[in-house]
Motif scaffolding. Structure first.
Motif, mmCIF file in Angstrom:
data_model
loop_
_atom_site.group_PDB
_atom_site.id
_atom_site.type_symbol
_atom_site.label_atom_id
_atom_site.label_comp_id
_atom_site.label_asym_id
_atom_site.label_seq_id
_atom_site.Cartn_x
_atom_site.Cartn_y
_atom_site.Cartn_z
ATOM 1 N N PRO A 250 0.660 -1.008 0.119
ATOM 2 C CA PRO A 250 0.101 0.541 -0.136
ATOM 3 C C PRO A 250 0.943 1.160 0.144
ATOM 4 O O PRO A 250 0.254 2.407 -0.109
ATOM 5 C CB PRO A 250 -0.707 -0.005 0.864
ATOM 6 C CG PRO A 250 -0.628 -1.470 1.587
ATOM 7 C CD PRO A 250 0.655 -1.473 1.062
ATOM 8 N N GLU A 251 1.972 0.923 0.250
ATOM 9 C CA GLU A 251 2.679 2.413 0.422
ATOM 10 C C GLU A 251 3.194 2.874 -1.083
ATOM 11 O O GLU A 251 2.937 3.970 -0.851
ATOM 12 C CB GLU A 251 4.153 2.546 1.537
ATOM 13 C CG GLU A 251 3.362 2.132 3.153
ATOM 14 C CD GLU A 251 2.551 2.701 3.332
ATOM 15 O OE1 GLU A 251 1.885 4.053 3.719
ATOM 16 O OE2 GLU A 251 1.741 2.199 4.729
ATOM 17 N N MET A 260 -1.888 3.885 -1.803
ATOM 18 C CA MET A 260 -2.689 3.928 -1.338
ATOM 19 C C MET A 260 -3.818 4.580 -0.628
ATOM 20 O O MET A 260 -2.649 4.528 0.123
ATOM 21 C CB MET A 260 -3.130 2.360 -1.213
ATOM 22 C CG MET A 260 -2.987 1.207 -2.283
ATOM 23 S SD MET A 260 -3.507 -0.327 -1.357
ATOM 24 C CE MET A 260 -3.325 -1.774 -3.058
ATOM 25 N N GLN A 262 -6.513 6.461 2.063
ATOM 26 C CA GLN A 262 -6.823 5.361 3.623
ATOM 27 C C GLN A 262 -8.221 5.184 2.542
ATOM 28 O O GLN A 262 -8.658 3.717 2.826
ATOM 29 C CB GLN A 262 -7.384 6.969 4.309
ATOM 30 C CG GLN A 262 -8.379 6.042 4.926
ATOM 31 C CD GLN A 262 -7.093 5.033 6.454
ATOM 32 O OE1 GLN A 262 -5.876 5.290 5.863
ATOM 33 N NE2 GLN A 262 -7.912 4.485 7.223
ATOM 34 N N ARG A 264 -9.206 3.856 -0.556
ATOM 35 C CA ARG A 264 -9.138 2.653 -1.261
ATOM 36 C C ARG A 264 -8.716 1.639 -0.312
ATOM 37 O O ARG A 264 -8.416 0.682 -0.383
ATOM 38 C CB ARG A 264 -7.784 2.565 -1.606
ATOM 39 C CG ARG A 264 -7.219 1.351 -2.994
ATOM 40 C CD ARG A 264 -8.011 1.334 -4.212
ATOM 41 N NE ARG A 264 -8.063 2.352 -4.634
ATOM 42 C CZ ARG A 264 -8.112 2.493 -6.174
ATOM 43 N NH1 ARG A 264 -7.673 1.765 -6.120
ATOM 44 N NH2 ARG A 264 -8.557 2.848 -7.197
ATOM 45 N N ARG A 265 -7.677 1.781 0.582
ATOM 46 C CA ARG A 265 -7.112 0.291 1.597
ATOM 47 C C ARG A 265 -8.611 -0.061 2.541
ATOM 48 O O ARG A 265 -8.697 -1.219 2.697
ATOM 49 C CB ARG A 265 -6.153 1.429 2.729
ATOM 50 C CG ARG A 265 -4.828 2.037 1.866
ATOM 51 C CD ARG A 265 -3.827 2.300 3.193
ATOM 52 N NE ARG A 265 -3.225 3.632 2.683
ATOM 53 C CZ ARG A 265 -1.785 2.802 3.122
ATOM 54 N NH1 ARG A 265 -1.271 2.355 4.210
ATOM 55 N NH2 ARG A 265 -1.150 3.538 2.047
ATOM 56 N N GLU A 266 -9.834 1.296 2.964
ATOM 57 C CA GLU A 266 -10.533 0.615 3.437
ATOM 58 C C GLU A 266 -11.350 -0.631 2.301
ATOM 59 O O GLU A 266 -12.371 -1.301 2.925
ATOM 60 C CB GLU A 266 -11.218 1.686 3.807
ATOM 61 C CG GLU A 266 -10.623 2.445 5.222
ATOM 62 C CD GLU A 266 -11.465 3.852 5.553
ATOM 63 O OE1 GLU A 266 -13.016 3.803 4.824
ATOM 64 O OE2 GLU A 266 -10.929 4.335 6.105
ATOM 65 N N GLU A 281 0.751 -7.637 3.725
ATOM 66 C CA GLU A 281 0.968 -6.015 3.624
ATOM 67 C C GLU A 281 2.583 -6.149 3.794
ATOM 68 O O GLU A 281 2.851 -6.639 3.937
ATOM 69 C CB GLU A 281 0.761 -5.302 4.504
ATOM 70 C CG GLU A 281 1.630 -3.374 4.214
ATOM 71 C CD GLU A 281 0.982 -2.920 5.082
ATOM 72 O OE1 GLU A 281 0.904 -1.965 4.861
ATOM 73 O OE2 GLU A 281 -0.212 -3.070 6.033
ATOM 74 N N LEU A 296 -2.635 -1.827 6.793
ATOM 75 C CA LEU A 296 -4.146 -3.156 6.686
ATOM 76 C C LEU A 296 -3.792 -3.983 8.132
ATOM 77 O O LEU A 296 -5.263 -4.346 8.269
ATOM 78 C CB LEU A 296 -4.079 -3.636 5.747
ATOM 79 C CG LEU A 296 -3.624 -3.042 4.320
ATOM 80 C CD1 LEU A 296 -3.127 -4.325 3.129
ATOM 81 C CD2 LEU A 296 -4.209 -2.382 4.338
ATOM 82 N N TYR A 306 1.292 -8.837 8.697
ATOM 83 C CA TYR A 306 2.460 -7.733 7.621
ATOM 84 C C TYR A 306 4.382 -8.082 7.583
ATOM 85 O O TYR A 306 4.438 -8.961 8.845
ATOM 86 C CB TYR A 306 2.572 -6.551 8.917
ATOM 87 C CG TYR A 306 3.572 -5.117 8.637
ATOM 88 C CD1 TYR A 306 2.727 -4.354 7.644
ATOM 89 C CD2 TYR A 306 4.217 -5.159 9.218
ATOM 90 C CE1 TYR A 306 3.627 -2.936 7.131
ATOM 91 C CE2 TYR A 306 5.177 -3.930 8.831
ATOM 92 C CZ TYR A 306 4.796 -2.576 8.225
ATOM 93 O OH TYR A 306 5.589 -1.729 7.722
#
Length: 473
Positions: A250-251, A260, A262, A264-266, A281, A296, A306
């Motif tokens: 995501p970063e 991404m 916030q 989009r992550r949700e 992640e 995430l 993670y």
């Protein structure tokens, strides 16, 4: 039978262009791409000779020549003298990352995502080793077998440092690994069965591609937009088949540099919960807290894993990383890690955790992030007029080449001018056609001046006309 009927009878691949609008050559290429994606055409399949296909479709041979040339430019096929035009295979191997030993003295490497060279790195490591050597208890601890999950002390030290960086992890939810790639492989091997499906962005880290292939997993590419993985496309794929795990960065995505939001992550978390899908992640491409979004595992702690690694911060040679996982998955991970290597090396963990503890690494890390940001600005100053994407803390940028450049030609010509790059093929999932793009890493050169020289060589190459393509047979 007339000429056209005889030609159609001899074509083992005959696209149906009935009712299709647009330039005939472009319609033909689009149908070719669709047939490759569906599996109707497989890697290595030979396309009909141009004259034969022209007769079968009742178009000019110039239309077929232009279509085959465009298909080659898009990475769908490859033409070789004596063997015709064939669907491009997916057997290309990722770079072995030892090409520098064969490079000339004037070669500027912009291909490797590694920490920026700095003598302070060696000086700090030497000091840390001396500190450990002066502590008998530390030496004794490093020499003993470690628990599968890793040393409790090292997990606590690592979590203290990560907490200070805004990543709120608990020691009991962390398992120590031999780097980020090991964490990636461990998660897949422990949690996904051979033959099951995992997904990732269509352009992703080659280590993930290699791990999924090695474990016999079905690896599905998810279409992307300016923020990476598209939730709507992921939803459609989940409706079509069971996807056990989604791998994502995501970063900033490697190689595209896309981040991404916030929202989009949700949205991705919602899809994952709806279809009971794990989220892996990859946080190896570490960023500073001020630029980091919500991890995430904070949005979906029950299903998100993670990955952390010291490779981009301290040194890739340490081979030290960690995997955060929900408590219900930890037993499977411990069993898998024990079968692989028993535990992560105590000495590597001791060195890394001591280096990060009490601010020992702070001068190096502060310099590192300032230097990366400066180099990213330089990248955009030199090449910003082109289609370039990157992250302010990113080790690389992603350059989509202007027409009519082909990535293979650009990489080859850059090498002839003393600049080493990587094209898109190693990052493509499955039969995903490779875009005409290259990854440009800003961190390998020891100095900004050396980086600027390499970037200016690329800018000059882009300014020049690409070489004429040889005619297809």
């Amino acid at each position: 039978m007339d000429l056209h009927e005889r030609a159609r009878a001899r074509c083992h691949w005959l696209p149906d262009l009935t009712g299709r609008t647009g330039a005939r050559y472009q319609v033909l290429v689009d149908q070719l791409a669709a047939d490759i994606a569906s599996g109707q055409l497989k890697p290595g399949d030979r396309l009909p000779p141009q004259r034969l296909l022209a007769d079968a479709l009742e178009v000019t041979i110039g239309t077929i020549t232009r279509a085959y040339r465009e298909a080659e430019r898009r990475g769908l096929v490859e033409a070789r003298v004596g063997s015709g035009t064939r669907v491009k295979g997916t057997t290309e191997q990722p770079p072995d990352f030892h090409h520098l030993s064969r490079a000339g003295h004037d070669s500027i490497d912009l291909s490797l995502s590694i920490p920026i060279p700095n003598p302070l790195r060696q000086q700090q490591l030497a000091a840390i080793l001396q500190q450990i050597a002066s502590l008998p208890t530390a030496i004794e601890s490093a020499l003993t077998y470690q628990p599968e999950q890793g040393s409790p002390l090292q997990r606590e030290q690592l979590c203290q440092w990560l907490n200070a960086q805004g990543l709120m992890l608990l020691p009991e939810e962390v398992i120590l690994t031999e780097g980020g790639q090991h964490a990636d492989f461990l998660a897949l091997q422990a949690l996904i069965k051979p033959g099951e499906a995992v997904a990732s962005a269509a352009l992703t880290y080659p280590g993930m591609i290699a791990a999924a292939r090695q474990l016999g997993l079905k690896h599905i590419p998810v279409p992307m937009d300016r923020e990476g993985i598209r939730p709507d496309a992921l939803e459609r794929l989940c409706q079509q088949q069971r996807i056990r795990l989604l791998y994502l960065m995501p970063e900033y995505n490697n190689p595209t540099g896309l981040s991404m939001s916030q929202q989009r992550r949700e949205a991705i978390v919602e899809v994952a919960r709806r279809h009971d899908m794990l989220l892996l992640e990859d946080g190896v491409q570490f960023v500073t807290p001020d630029l980091r979004g919500t991890p995430l595992f904070e949005l979906a702690p029950e299903r998100a894993l993670y990955i952390f690694s010291a490779s981009k911060l301290l040194s890739g040679g340490l081979r030290f990383g960690a995997l955060r996982a929900p408590s219900n998955l930890m037993p499977q991970l411990r069993v898998a890690l024990r079968a692989q290597c028993w535990s992560s090396p105590g000495l590597m963990g001791a060195v890394t955790c001591q280096w990060l503890a009490k601010g020992h690494a702070d001068p190096l890390l502060h310099w590192h992030w300032d230097e990366v940001r400066t180099r990213q600005k330089l990248l955009h100053e030199v090449l910003g007029q082109y289609n370039l994407s990157s992250h302010p803390c990113g080790f690389h940028g992603w350059l989509q080449l202007p027409e009519p450049w082909r990535a293979a030609d650009f990489v080859k010509l850059a090498d002839s001018r003393g600049v080493t790059l990587i094209a898109a093929e190693p990052f493509c999932v499955g039969t995903q056609p490779a875009p005409q793009a290259v990854r440009i890493c800003v961190t390998p050169p020891a100095s900004r001046e050396r980086l600027q020289e390499g970037l200016e060589r690329l800018a000059q190459l882009l300014h020049d006309e690409p070489p004429l393509m040889p005619p297809l047979l």
